[in-house]
Design an enzyme around this catalytic site. Structure first.
Site, PDB file in Angstrom:
ATOM      1  N   GLU A 172       0.764  -1.258   0.133  1.00 59.62           N
ATOM      2  CA  GLU A 172      -0.004  -0.221   0.112  1.00 59.62           C
ATOM      3  C   GLU A 172       0.918   1.290   0.047  1.00 59.62           C
ATOM      4  OE1 GLU A 172      -2.932   0.241   3.031  1.00 59.62           O
ATOM      5  OE2 GLU A 172      -4.088  -1.673   2.250  1.00 59.62           O
ATOM      6  N   GLU A 205      -5.601  -8.804   1.049  1.00 59.99           N
ATOM      7  CA  GLU A 205      -5.875  -8.426   2.537  1.00 59.99           C
ATOM      8  C   GLU A 205      -7.466  -8.390   2.260  1.00 59.99           C
ATOM      9  OE1 GLU A 205      -4.439  -5.124   4.763  1.00 59.99           O
ATOM     10  OE2 GLU A 205      -2.543  -5.798   4.208  1.00 59.99           O
TER      11      GLU A 205
END
Ligand code: PNW
Length: 488
Positions: free
Chosen positions: A200, A389
């Site tokens: 991220e 995720e």
């Protein structure tokens, strides 16, 4: 069908070993419930995900150097109740118990991250072999349990020594990251075949250097943040090449990215077209440049004088082809078509929009697991996707002593969330979207960054005073999902 008549029909099939196989037998006149459409493909990888700083603790063990998150969390006023991850889940010492938990759960994969400051306490220079030894112990345990490791090289815990030289605003960072990647892969590629460079980009660049809410907690001028974004994707590209060059065994290389999502408010051609335009543009700074090797015109135009400086050669490195794309999926936004100039409008959320305990950002958008992988594969031809995720923060409560299920967490809202996200994921896979695995965030309640321990994402409850692990009801749900390879 009424419950009683269902039981009766089940009883007439007493020889059937399990209800799941009973449902699969096409010749049954009853029950009318068809479960085949919610089944996942053979070989689909079910997993859980964690990250080093959030679960390990032991921040001084075996020569680990400080990271920006140690500095940030120890700075008063930066995290919820000034909480730090000095101890957190103590997985550094309890990894055997945590692997045993995963074995019981039945996962085939485990996504974890390596702490750069364990391997290079100063970020560069002399490696610290003792730091890697922890991961070797963990990997041995995983292999013994038949669990495939999926390793992230950078999940935000930058060595403080590198931050002291400017961190991700210094172009040298991209090469330092590639060097760390090369060394680590050289040491561990006999035990790990799935590698992710970075987790991220936006959560540590934009949040850490622009908004100041993540480590290192800076609020730099926009031009510097845009340049840091560029060094982050450049570091990714250099690391992809370094991983391939250093690996002693065949490896698959990707990343884990929370592509800001977009989904059509209504599934008609105009909304879907607007969504495609929106998805490329809102990902221009990260995923789009990785996939296309160029920044979109409107990204550069809107930034004007604050646009990043870059070379054609750098764009080639950034867009080095990947073996897979990992997507972290939590939330998406509805898109509607709009008049010029952009062609789309991201719909602002009404205040009543359903949300998780992370009220400010985690909204209930099950269609995300359908649309985000679908857009990644259709826009860019990606052939292998992992959901690296997906998870939910709940206001978990332990059942009081003396009550039925005392000491457990009956997190029905997390199950509601997971069931619906998984059903939409299955819908996409059934249409041919090439998602090959799913990693639930998270195995354990853990340190939720600036929210400290106030937000619980685990399917296992952790008492942070005693370190006791107690599987929640959602753990049982996920175990049954894995056992039956279907949404249950
Ligand atoms: C991810 N948002 O972070 C991270 O990869 C994990 O380390 C983290 O614990 C997990 O999701 C849950 O938060 C995100 O604001 C943080 O959209 C914030 C956002 C998305 C992901």
């Amino acid at each position: 069908m009424k419950r009683r008549s269902f039981l009766k029909s089940a009883a007439t099939l007493a020889a059937a070993p399990a209800l799941s196989s009973l449902f699969n037998t096409a010749a049954q006149s009853t029950p009318a419930i068809a479960t085949d459409p919610v089944r996942f493909p053979e070989g689909f990888i079910w997993g859980t995900a964690t990250a080093a700083y959030q679960v390990e603790g032991a921040v001084h063990a075996d020569g680990r150097g400080p990271s920006v998150w140690d500095t940030f969390s120890h700075t008063p006023g930066k995290t919820f109740h000034n909480e730090t991850a000095d101890v957190t889940d103590d997985d550094f010492h309890r990894y055997k118990q945590d692997v045993a938990l995963m074995k019981d759960l039945g996962v085939q994969g485990y996504r974890f991250s390596i702490a750069w400051p364990r391997v290079f306490p100063q970020g560069t220079g002399t490696p610290n072999p003792k730091g890697l030894d922890f991961y070797k112990r963990l990997l041995d345990e995983l292999h013994a349990a038949n669990i495939e490791p999926f390793c992230t090289l950078f999940h935000w815990d930058l060595p403080q020594a590198l931050q002291d030289k400017g961190g991700w605003t210094n172009p040298a960072i991209a090469h330092a990251f590639a060097d760390y990647a090369a060394y680590t892969v050289g040491q561990l590629s006999d035990r790990i075949s799935h590698w992710m460079t970075i987790n991220e980009f936006g959560s540590y660049i934009d949040a850490g250097y622009g908004e100041g809410v993540s480590a290192p907690g800076l609020r730099l001028p926009r031009a510097q943040v845009m340049q840091a974004r560029h060094y982050a994707v450049l570091g990714h590209g250099l690391a992809v090449q370094a991983i391939r060059a250093a690996a002693k065994n065949p490896v698959l290389v990707g990343l884990a990215h929370d592509a800001p999502g977009a989904m059509p408010a209504i599934n008609d051609p105009a909304h879907i077209r607007a969504t495609e335009i929106a998805f490329r543009e809102i990902n221009a700074q990260y995923l789009t440049v990785l996939m296309e090797g160029r920044y979109t015109d409107s990204y550069l135009r809107e930034l004007g004088a604050d646009a990043p400086h870059f070379t054609e050669e750098e764009l080639k490195i950034i867009s080095t082809p990947l073996d897979f794309v990992g997507i972290n999926i939590y939330t998406t936004n509805e898109v509607v078509p709009a008049d010029a100039p952009s062609g789309y409008l991201m719909v602002p959320r009404p205040a009543s929009y359903p949300h998780a305990a992370s009220r400010d950002w985690l909204f209930f958008n099950p269609q995300a697991t359908y649309w985000t992988p679908k857009l990644v594969s259709s826009l860019w031809g990606v052939k292998r996707i992992y959901i690296t995720e997906n998870g939910y923060s709940s206001d978990d409560v332990l059942r009081p002593g003396g009550s039925s299920q005392a000491g457990r967490v009956l997190d029905s809202d997390r199950i509601l969330y997971l069931r619906n996200y998984l059903a939409q994921l299955q819908r996409g896979i059934a249409e041919g979207v090439p998602v090959q695995g799913y990693f639930l965030w998270s195995l354990l309640d853990n340190y939720e960054w600036s929210s400290g321990f106030s937000k619980r994402f685990g399917i296992t409850y952790v008492d942070f005073k005693t370190e006791k692990r107690t599987p929640k009801l959602s753990y049982d749900f996920y175990k049954e999902v894995i056992r039956t390879n279907s949404v249950v």
